[in-house]
Design an enzyme around this catalytic site. Structure first.
Site, PDB file in Angstrom:
ATOM      1  N   HIS A 112       0.881  -1.210  -0.190  1.00  0.00           N
ATOM      2  CA  HIS A 112      -0.015   0.064   0.124  1.00  0.00           C
ATOM      3  C   HIS A 112       0.850   1.058  -0.082  1.00  0.00           C
ATOM      4  O   HIS A 112       1.994   1.283   0.386  1.00  0.00           O
ATOM      5  CB  HIS A 112      -1.018   0.194   1.440  1.00  0.00           C
ATOM      6  CG  HIS A 112      -2.215  -1.170   1.123  1.00  0.00           C
ATOM      7  ND1 HIS A 112      -3.020  -0.818   2.240  1.00  0.00           N
ATOM      8  CD2 HIS A 112      -2.168  -2.128   0.197  1.00  0.00           C
ATOM      9  CE1 HIS A 112      -3.815  -2.119   1.543  1.00  0.00           C
ATOM     10  NE2 HIS A 112      -3.416  -2.670   0.569  1.00  0.00           N
ATOM     11  N   GLU A 114       1.136   4.000   1.903  1.00  0.00           N
ATOM     12  CA  GLU A 114       1.865   4.570   3.079  1.00  0.00           C
ATOM     13  C   GLU A 114       2.803   3.260   3.518  1.00  0.00           C
ATOM     14  O   GLU A 114       4.048   3.993   4.001  1.00  0.00           O
ATOM     15  CB  GLU A 114       0.718   4.499   4.098  1.00  0.00           C
ATOM     16  CG  GLU A 114      -0.296   5.570   3.976  1.00  0.00           C
ATOM     17  CD  GLU A 114      -1.605   5.013   3.294  1.00  0.00           C
ATOM     18  OE1 GLU A 114      -2.581   5.805   3.341  1.00  0.00           O
ATOM     19  OE2 GLU A 114      -1.411   3.992   2.809  1.00  0.00           O
ATOM     20  N   CYS A 142      -5.747   2.298   5.749  1.00  0.00           N
ATOM     21  CA  CYS A 142      -6.181   1.210   6.216  1.00  0.00           C
ATOM     22  C   CYS A 142      -5.542   0.716   7.345  1.00  0.00           C
ATOM     23  O   CYS A 142      -4.487   1.507   7.983  1.00  0.00           O
ATOM     24  CB  CYS A 142      -6.173   0.199   5.099  1.00  0.00           C
ATOM     25  SG  CYS A 142      -4.488  -0.522   4.930  1.00  0.00           S
ATOM     26  N   CYS A 145      -1.904   0.032   7.073  1.00  0.00           N
ATOM     27  CA  CYS A 145      -0.941   1.084   7.183  1.00  0.00           C
ATOM     28  C   CYS A 145      -1.043   1.846   8.239  1.00  0.00           C
ATOM     29  O   CYS A 145       0.107   2.595   8.631  1.00  0.00           O
ATOM     30  CB  CYS A 145      -1.460   1.907   5.977  1.00  0.00           C
ATOM     31  SG  CYS A 145      -1.255   1.323   4.296  1.00  0.00           S
TER      32      CYS A 145
END
Length: 215
Positions: A112, A114, A142, A145
């Site tokens: 992801h 991040e 999320c 993250c």
């Protein structure tokens, strides 16, 4: 002359002056044509003014770093790297790392934006601790993250779209947040705790390790 409206008197009276001024700010900004993103950023700046540990970013600073995160995310989507997400990590006015979602291109469900930005920043500075850093991300992180942000000791998060917005375009961020609020036995993924004597020995090995690097 005392006009009776100083901050200490308002606090003593129980009046939530921050909420009042913030709502006023939103109202004024709305009637002057401000968009929702800018209103949220102004709100964040106002509420952070009393935190001595955080130096609020100017609107120009917010726009600069978020624009870079959005530009990176747009290019990533065009090149089929992954979902529409980008992130930039900043400390002391310097960009430490950048990342975009690369779940598709790297066949990695943990890639992801991040997380990729954290990996990039840590690689660039040669250390796993990002204390004092701020992450600018195109969407609310999320749970995975968010956990990585905590583990990296990042101090502050600026985001634009929400988990609900992400859910509306097919991403499960909000669903996972809801799952985490459930008791383990009620989650959709089956969890089973198994006893093993090696578990205690493994933790004891760590506790007794004299040259360990704590984090």
């Amino acid at each position: 002359m005392d006009d009776g409206l100083n901050e200490s008197k308002l606090r003593d009276s129980g009046f939530d002056w921050e909420e009042f001024l913030l709502n006023y700010l939103k109202h004024v900004y709305l009637i002057t044509g401000g968009d929702f993103f800018e209103i949220n950023q102004l709100s964040s700046l106002f509420l952070s003014k009393n935190n001595n540990d955080i130096e609020p970013y100017s609107m120009d600073g917010l726009s600069q770093y978020l624009d870079q995160a959005f530009d990176d995310a747009i290019e990533s989507v065009k090149n089929n790297h992954g979902g529409p997400f980008g992130a930039v990590i900043v400390r002391d006015g310097k960009i430490l790392g950048r990342g975009v979602n690369k779940v598709i291109s790297e066949n990695d469900p943990t890639a992801h934006a991040e997380v990729m930005a954290i990996r990039n920043a840590c690689k660039n500075i040669g250390h796993f601790d990002l204390t004092g850093a701020t992450i600018f991300t195109t969407c609310e992180p999320c749970p995975m993250c968010l956990s990585a942000i905590y583990w990296a000791n990042i101090q502050e998060v600026y985001y634009c779209s929400t988990r609900k917005d992400a859910e509306n375009i097919g991403f499960r961020d909000n669903h996972i947040y809801e799952e985490l609020n459930l008791p383990v036995e009620e989650r959709k993924i089956h969890f089973v705790k198994i006893g093993n004597p090696k578990s205690e020995a493994l933790f004891r090995l760590w506790l007794d390790k004299v040259d360990k690097v704590s984090y």
